[in-house]
Every structure is written in C-alpha cells, then in structure tokens.
Design an enzyme around this catalytic site. Structure first.
Site, PDB file in Angstrom:
ATOM      1  N   ASN A   9      31.260  16.852  25.273  1.00 24.32           N
ATOM      2  CA  ASN A   9      31.148  18.314  25.293  1.00 24.32           C
ATOM      3  C   ASN A   9      32.385  18.867  24.609  1.00 24.32           C
ATOM      4  O   ASN A   9      33.478  18.788  25.157  1.00 24.32           O
ATOM      5  CB  ASN A   9      31.065  18.803  26.743  1.00 24.32           C
ATOM      6  N   LYS A  11      33.151  21.870  24.091  1.00 17.63           N
ATOM      7  CA  LYS A  11      33.522  23.212  24.553  1.00 17.63           C
ATOM      8  C   LYS A  11      33.674  24.148  23.337  1.00 17.63           C
ATOM      9  O   LYS A  11      32.939  24.009  22.380  1.00 17.63           O
ATOM     10  CB  LYS A  11      34.805  23.159  25.388  1.00 17.63           C
ATOM     11  N   HIS A  95      26.777  23.993  32.964  1.00 12.02           N
ATOM     12  CA  HIS A  95      28.155  23.487  33.002  1.00 12.02           C
ATOM     13  C   HIS A  95      28.993  24.385  33.914  1.00 12.02           C
ATOM     14  O   HIS A  95      28.776  25.601  33.965  1.00 12.02           O
ATOM     15  CB  HIS A  95      28.738  23.462  31.581  1.00 12.02           C
ATOM     16  N   GLU A  97      31.810  25.638  33.636  1.00 19.80           N
ATOM     17  CA  GLU A  97      32.471  26.772  32.970  1.00 19.80           C
ATOM     18  C   GLU A  97      31.478  27.923  32.766  1.00 19.80           C
ATOM     19  O   GLU A  97      31.858  29.093  32.794  1.00 19.80           O
ATOM     20  CB  GLU A  97      33.113  26.299  31.649  1.00 19.80           C
ATOM     21  N   GLU A 167      29.724  16.654  37.880  1.00 17.24           N
ATOM     22  CA  GLU A 167      31.048  17.042  37.388  1.00 17.24           C
ATOM     23  C   GLU A 167      31.783  17.832  38.471  1.00 17.24           C
ATOM     24  O   GLU A 167      31.593  19.057  38.586  1.00 17.24           O
ATOM     25  CB  GLU A 167      30.914  17.908  36.140  1.00 17.24           C
ATOM     26  N   GLY A 173      39.081  18.999  33.135  1.00 12.07           N
ATOM     27  CA  GLY A 173      40.212  19.507  32.372  1.00 12.07           C
ATOM     28  C   GLY A 173      41.523  19.483  33.138  1.00 12.07           C
ATOM     29  O   GLY A 173      42.507  20.086  32.713  1.00 12.07           O
ATOM     30  N   SER A 213      37.671  14.675  33.411  1.00 15.34           N
ATOM     31  CA  SER A 213      38.871  13.958  32.967  1.00 15.34           C
ATOM     32  C   SER A 213      38.610  12.472  32.682  1.00 15.34           C
ATOM     33  O   SER A 213      39.436  11.622  33.008  1.00 15.34           O
ATOM     34  CB  SER A 213      40.009  14.129  33.974  1.00 15.34           C
TER      35      SER A 213
HETATM   36  C1  PEP Z   1      33.494  18.762  30.539  1.00 13.40           C
HETATM   37  O1  PEP Z   1      33.800  19.670  29.781  1.00 13.40           O
HETATM   38  O2  PEP Z   1      32.306  18.584  30.862  1.00 13.40           O
HETATM   39  C2  PEP Z   1      34.541  17.897  31.055  1.00 13.40           C
HETATM   40  C3  PEP Z   1      34.240  16.941  31.910  1.00 13.40           C
HETATM   41  O3  PEP Z   1      35.828  18.129  30.607  1.00 13.40           O
HETATM   42  P1  PEP Z   1      37.090  17.122  30.677  1.00 13.40           P
HETATM   43  O4  PEP Z   1      36.589  15.754  30.281  1.00 13.40           O
HETATM   44  O5  PEP Z   1      38.066  17.679  29.714  1.00 13.40           O
HETATM   45  O6  PEP Z   1      37.567  17.120  32.087  1.00 13.40           O
END
Ligand code: PEP
Length: 249
Positions: A9, A11, A95, A97, A167, A173, A213
């Site tokens: 992803n 973003k 997601h 976010e 997630e 992040g 992460s």
């Molecule tokens: C994501 O954006 O779905 C995500 C898991 O981000 P990150 O790997 O940066 O934590």
C-alpha cells in the site's frame, strides 16, 4: 493450501515517474514470484502507469479505495469500472486511515466491497483494533463488530472472492509490529467468525493478511505462522529492493 498474498500500500506517495522508476528496479527482483500473489496499490493517478509497468509479470495492481456507486455526483470518488478500465484487479477497502480521517464505516466498507465484487475486482478488506481498544481488552469485540456490521453482509459466493487484512491500528506506521503470536491470535478470531457465518470451507479458504510495520527483517517470523496468509505492507513497500525481499521472504 492458501496461496500467500504479498501486498503493498503506497498510501499518498509517488508520482507516475516515480512509479516507473520503482518498477524498473522491482520487476527483475520479484516480477515472476510464483510462491505468492504480489499486489501493489499506488494512488489512483498512478494506476495506468503501474499496470503498464507490470505488464508481462505476475504483479497485480490495486486501487487504495473504491466508490460504491457506479457513477454519479460523488465528487472525489472513483468507481469500480473506472478502476477496472486501468487494468487494475484489486482494491483496498476500509483501510484504517480511511476509517480514521475520512469517516469510513463498516457499512461503507460493505458497500465498497460489494461494488468491487460486482465489477470483478478483488477487495482487500482491512479490519483491526486501535490501541485503546486492545488495552481495554476489546480486540475480539471490535473485530467481531467490524465483521458483523461489514463483510458478513456479503453472500457466500461474494465472500469466497475477498481477501481480509488484519491491521492493528497501533502497529501501522509506528514501527511496533504485532508479535507473530498476537497477529495469529487475531487471525484465529477472524477465521472463527468466518466459519460461524459462512461455514468451515470458507473459514479454511479465506486468506487473512497481516499488516502493521512489516519490514524485511520481521516478515519471515510472521509468515512462519500458519494463520498468516500474507502481508499488507505500507512504508516498506515504497522501496523496490526492500519490498522485493519481503515478497521473497
Ligand atoms: C498500511 O499502510 O497498510 C501499513 C500496514 O503501513 P505500515 O506497513 O507502514 O505500517
């Protein structure tokens, strides 16, 4: 056997030119991975460039969101047929976010998932608890609520075509990855919900990715858990060598 899905992803990062530069490096490293499905989700404006750059490889391209209506007065939304016309095959839905900053709800997650399925796109549907919810002992009830109010509304046939991403919001992040055991526990909860609603076959078949992460140095221990059927990677998917080493865990 559930084939792993290794998804990126991006973003709100990268221009079309940066997308091409990424694929120049990524293609030779992971373009023909056969042990898993590779899906990269760039911003909408890069879908065409990414599809072109992935031609002739096994890499699939996905959007990061999908409008629930076919067309109409929905400023800022992009429909399933528009996404499909770019050659993309997947769409992220729900997601955290989107939930946090854009008022995404379980109800709209269901509508967006249905829109994706109707046009033949694979939705990667994200669920996961916030830190306060985990610390308050509410992880299971949050996952249950997200499931029951969202994708439990799909038909059995529709459900068979989705991918779920667990997630935990506190791991996205932040550099704080869930331990493989914590992730696997949550995956077991989700798989149990799927079994109860759609039957054992659906529970055994559903692919549940872990996201939060994920990095080249922790992917192996996560993927060693039989419950974890792949990963959804944010930050670390922006670097072609890093994401290739995650794909080739
Ligand atoms: C994501 O954006 O779905 C995500 C898991 O981000 P990150 O790997 O940066 O934590």
């Amino acid at each position: 056997m559930r084939k792993p899905v290794m998804a990126g992803n991006w973003k709100m990062y990268k221009t079309p030119a940066e997308t091409l530069a990424f694929f120049e490096k990524f293609r030779p490293l992971a373009g023909n991975a056969a042990h898993c499905e590779v899906v990269i989700c760039p911003p909408f404006t890069n879908l065409f460039a990414a599809v072109e750059a992935a031609k002739g490889t096994a890499i699939r391209i996905g959007a990061q969101n999908i409008g629930w209506a076919k067309e109409g007065a929905f400023t800022g939304e992009v429909s399933g047929s528009m996404i499909q016309a770019t050659g993309a095959t997947h769409a992220l839905v729900g997601h955290s976010e989107r939930r946090q900053y854009f008022a995404e709800s379980d109800e709209t997650v269901l509508k967006r998932s249905q829109a994706a399925l109707e046009i033949g796109l694979t939705p990667i549907v994200c669920v996961g608890e916030r830190l306060d919810e985990r610390e308050g002992g509410r992880t299971e009830s949050v996952l249950t609520q997200q499931f029951q109010n969202g994708i439990a509304g799909l038909t059995e046939q529709q459900f068979a075509r989705i991918v779920i991403a667990y997630e935990p919001v506190w791991a996205i992040g932040t550099g704080k990855t869930a331990t493989p055991e914590i992730a696997a526990d949550a995956h077991r909860v989700i798989r149990g919900l799927v079994r109860a609603k759609f039957g054992k076959g659906a529970g055994d078949a559903i692919r549940i990715l872990y996201g939060g992460s994920v990095k080249p140095d922790n992917v192996k221990s996560l993927m060693a858990q039989p419950e974890i059927d792949g990963v959804l990677v944010g930050g670390a998917s922006l670097d072609p060598a890093g994401f290739a080493s995650i794909v080739n865990f």
